[in-house]
Design a protein around this motif. Structure first.
Motif, PDB file in Angstrom:
ATOM      1  N   ARG A  50       0.813  -1.215   0.000  1.00  0.00           N
ATOM      2  CA  ARG A  50       0.000   0.000   0.000  1.00  0.00           C
ATOM      3  C   ARG A  50       0.848   1.268   0.000  1.00  0.00           C
ATOM      4  NH1 ARG A  50      -4.107  -1.926   4.881  1.00  0.00           N
ATOM      5  NH2 ARG A  50      -4.816  -3.868   3.888  1.00  0.00           N
ATOM      6  N   ASN A  51       2.171   1.111   0.090  1.00  0.00           N
ATOM      7  CA  ASN A  51       3.101   2.250   0.111  1.00  0.00           C
ATOM      8  C   ASN A  51       2.811   3.220   1.248  1.00  0.00           C
ATOM      9  OD1 ASN A  51       4.569   1.388  -2.180  1.00  0.00           O
ATOM     10  ND2 ASN A  51       3.019   2.268  -3.534  1.00  0.00           N
ATOM     11  N   ASP A  52       2.312   2.691   2.352  1.00  0.00           N
ATOM     12  CA  ASP A  52       2.066   3.505   3.550  1.00  0.00           C
ATOM     13  C   ASP A  52       3.095   3.103   4.606  1.00  0.00           C
ATOM     14  OD1 ASP A  52       1.092   5.066   5.544  1.00  0.00           O
ATOM     15  OD2 ASP A  52      -0.940   4.221   5.563  1.00  0.00           O
ATOM     16  N   TYR A  53       4.293   3.646   4.450  1.00  0.00           N
ATOM     17  CA  TYR A  53       5.408   3.209   5.283  1.00  0.00           C
ATOM     18  C   TYR A  53       5.255   3.662   6.734  1.00  0.00           C
ATOM     19  CZ  TYR A  53       7.312   2.462   0.644  1.00  0.00           C
ATOM     20  OH  TYR A  53       7.482   2.058  -0.661  1.00  0.00           O
ATOM     21  N   GLY A  54       4.626   4.788   6.949  1.00  0.00           N
ATOM     22  CA  GLY A  54       4.423   5.254   8.314  1.00  0.00           C
ATOM     23  C   GLY A  54       3.500   4.329   9.091  1.00  0.00           C
ATOM     24  N   SER A  55       2.381   3.925   8.461  1.00  0.00           N
ATOM     25  CA  SER A  55       1.466   3.002   9.135  1.00  0.00           C
ATOM     26  C   SER A  55       2.099   1.626   9.326  1.00  0.00           C
ATOM     27  CB  SER A  55       0.166   2.868   8.335  1.00  0.00           C
ATOM     28  OG  SER A  55      -0.514   4.107   8.270  1.00  0.00           O
ATOM     29  N   GLY A  56       2.880   1.190   8.328  1.00  0.00           N
ATOM     30  CA  GLY A  56       3.583  -0.085   8.492  1.00  0.00           C
ATOM     31  C   GLY A  56       4.560  -0.048   9.647  1.00  0.00           C
ATOM     32  N   ALA A  57       5.260   1.074   9.804  1.00  0.00           N
ATOM     33  CA  ALA A  57       6.184   1.213  10.932  1.00  0.00           C
ATOM     34  C   ALA A  57       5.437   1.236  12.263  1.00  0.00           C
ATOM     35  CB  ALA A  57       7.016   2.489  10.768  1.00  0.00           C
ATOM     36  N   SER A  58       4.265   1.874  12.295  1.00  0.00           N
ATOM     37  CA  SER A  58       3.495   1.918  13.542  1.00  0.00           C
ATOM     38  C   SER A  58       3.001   0.522  13.928  1.00  0.00           C
ATOM     39  CB  SER A  58       2.306   2.868  13.389  1.00  0.00           C
ATOM     40  OG  SER A  58       1.418   2.416  12.378  1.00  0.00           O
ATOM     41  N   ILE A  59       2.643  -0.314  12.941  1.00  0.00           N
ATOM     42  CA  ILE A  59       2.256  -1.699  13.245  1.00  0.00           C
ATOM     43  C   ILE A  59       3.452  -2.455  13.829  1.00  0.00           C
ATOM     44  CG2 ILE A  59       1.477  -3.881  12.230  1.00  0.00           C
ATOM     45  CD1 ILE A  59       0.025  -2.203  10.098  1.00  0.00           C
ATOM     46  N   ALA A  60       4.636  -2.234  13.275  1.00  0.00           N
ATOM     47  CA  ALA A  60       5.835  -2.879  13.807  1.00  0.00           C
ATOM     48  C   ALA A  60       6.129  -2.410  15.228  1.00  0.00           C
ATOM     49  CB  ALA A  60       7.023  -2.604  12.894  1.00  0.00           C
ATOM     50  N   VAL A  61       5.937  -1.126  15.503  1.00  0.00           N
ATOM     51  CA  VAL A  61       6.162  -0.609  16.852  1.00  0.00           C
ATOM     52  C   VAL A  61       5.179  -1.237  17.839  1.00  0.00           C
ATOM     53  CG1 VAL A  61       6.025   1.463  18.287  1.00  0.00           C
ATOM     54  CG2 VAL A  61       7.187   1.556  16.078  1.00  0.00           C
ATOM     55  N   VAL A  62       3.918  -1.343  17.445  1.00  0.00           N
ATOM     56  CA  VAL A  62       2.928  -1.975  18.313  1.00  0.00           C
ATOM     57  C   VAL A  62       3.312  -3.425  18.589  1.00  0.00           C
ATOM     58  CG1 VAL A  62       0.521  -2.744  18.454  1.00  0.00           C
ATOM     59  CG2 VAL A  62       1.062  -0.442  17.640  1.00  0.00           C
ATOM     60  N   THR A  63       3.801  -4.125  17.579  1.00  0.00           N
ATOM     61  CA  THR A  63       4.239  -5.517  17.767  1.00  0.00           C
ATOM     62  C   THR A  63       5.381  -5.598  18.764  1.00  0.00           C
ATOM     63  OG1 THR A  63       3.608  -5.991  15.473  1.00  0.00           O
ATOM     64  CG2 THR A  63       5.051  -7.568  16.572  1.00  0.00           C
ATOM     65  N   VAL A  64       6.351  -4.707  18.639  1.00  0.00           N
ATOM     66  CA  VAL A  64       7.484  -4.698  19.565  1.00  0.00           C
ATOM     67  C   VAL A  64       7.008  -4.422  20.990  1.00  0.00           C
ATOM     68  CG1 VAL A  64       9.608  -3.505  20.187  1.00  0.00           C
ATOM     69  CG2 VAL A  64       9.154  -4.069  17.801  1.00  0.00           C
ATOM     70  N   LEU A  65       6.100  -3.474  21.155  1.00  0.00           N
ATOM     71  CA  LEU A  65       5.602  -3.148  22.486  1.00  0.00           C
ATOM     72  C   LEU A  65       4.833  -4.318  23.094  1.00  0.00           C
ATOM     73  CD1 LEU A  65       4.400   0.542  21.979  1.00  0.00           C
ATOM     74  CD2 LEU A  65       6.463  -0.262  23.136  1.00  0.00           C
TER      75      LEU A  65
END
Length: 322
Positions: free
Chosen positions: A287-302
């Motif tokens: 989807r080329n939405d790198y900011g949202s993809g990064a936020s999903i990764a951050v939530v996973t890490v948390l």
């Protein structure tokens, strides 16, 4: 009149004087452990610290295709997190990830313990052959193992369909596509994940079980304890640290599982096998939405960090009570 000096009584020496050289030596000795681990800490900060910080920064930006060329992205604060939490797909993916992880870890721990217990009771040559087979499975690259799994369940020429058809267990499965049914596709992915991770769990448990003295089991049997009682009061308490590490590692690896899902189904059909790792990849790169993809990764890490800390604290509290 002659003045004579009277000898003064000797003063008892109660301690050695602190010499500057000794103080410097003690300070160097205290700093030596920190100096030894400093290179590893610096390497971890460079290899893992910087990507995490960059991920946090990216999760607060509106980073899209235009930003790839300009290198500039607008700061949006927590808008990316608000967007993913309000997305119904994200809630479904999160629930599916929890179910997937619980099933994988449960099967791995139970089967790993049974296999390690089996290795303790077989002869030496059977143990060697079984261990070699487990190591070969563990050493196989995940992509190669997933492709083999895909060929096994190929609708037209897969050996699994051919074998089940010959056995007449579920009827004619010659052209049956397992990966077009969400539940069956997810079940096969879980089966592959358990098969690939079982050697590590089983061999680690076998090594931990081998460190328990047999005299403890002999004493328990003399006291009239049965197999379940020795398992509950001897095996589990003494293997608790190893079981805790294995559980945390398997939870982390199951949540971050990407290769088997992507190679087999790419999250389909209709996103019914998508977990957090795949969802972050699709959001960022499809989807080329790198900011949202990064936020999903951050939530996973948390989520993984909170689980790990809570789990370790619970085990520590149980150990103190004992």
């Amino acid at each position: 009149m002659a003045i004579t000096d009277k000898p003064r009584p000797a003063r008892a020496v109660t301690g050695h004087p602190r010499l500057p050289g000794r103080r410097r030596g003690a300070g160097k000795a205290r700093m030596l452990p920190f100096a030894l681990i400093a290179p590893a800490v610096v390497a971890l900060l460079l290899i893992q610290g910087y990507p995490l910080v960059r991920l946090l920064v990216l999760s607060t930006q509106d980073f899209g295709p235009r930003s790839l060329f300009t290198g500039q992205a607008d700061f949006v604060g927590l808008d990316n997190f608000t967007k993913i939490f309000s997305d119904a797909d994200f809630r479904g993916v999160l629930l599916r990830t929890v179910v997937f992880t619980v099933l994988c870890v449960a099967f791995l721990m139970v089967l790993g313990f049974l296999l390690s217990h089996l290795l303790m009771g077989v002869s030496a040559w059977v143990r060697v052959v079984t261990t070699v087979c487990l190591v070969l499975v563990w050493a196989m690259p995940m992509v190669a193992a997933t492709l083999v799994w895909q060929w096994m369940y190929q609708p037209q020429y897969g050996v699994a369909n051919w074998l089940l058809t010959k056995l007449r267990v579920f009827g004619d499965l010659t052209a049956y596509d397992w990966f077009s049914h969400p539940t069956q596709a997810l079940g096969l992915i879980i089966l592959l994940t358990v098969w690939k991770g079982l050697p590590f769990v089983a061999l680690t448990m076998f090594a931990a079980r081998g460190q328990i003295s047999e005299s403890l089991y002999e004493a328990a049997r003399l006291d009239g304890a049965n197999t379940f009682q020795t398992f509950r009061h001897i095996t589990i308490p003494l293997m608790r640290p190893v079981l805790a590490i294995l559980t945390i590692l398997e939870v982390i690896w199951s949540v971050n599982s990407f290769t088997p899902i992507w190679v087999l189904t790419q999250g389909g059909p209709d996103g019914q096998t998508t977990t957090l790792g795949v969802y972050a990849y699709i959001t960022a790169f499809s989807r080329n939405d790198y900011g949202s993809g990064a936020s999903i990764a951050v939530v996973t890490v948390l989520i993984l960090a909170v689980f790990s800390i809570a789990y370790v604290r619970k085990l520590s509290a149980q150990g103190e009570k004992r």
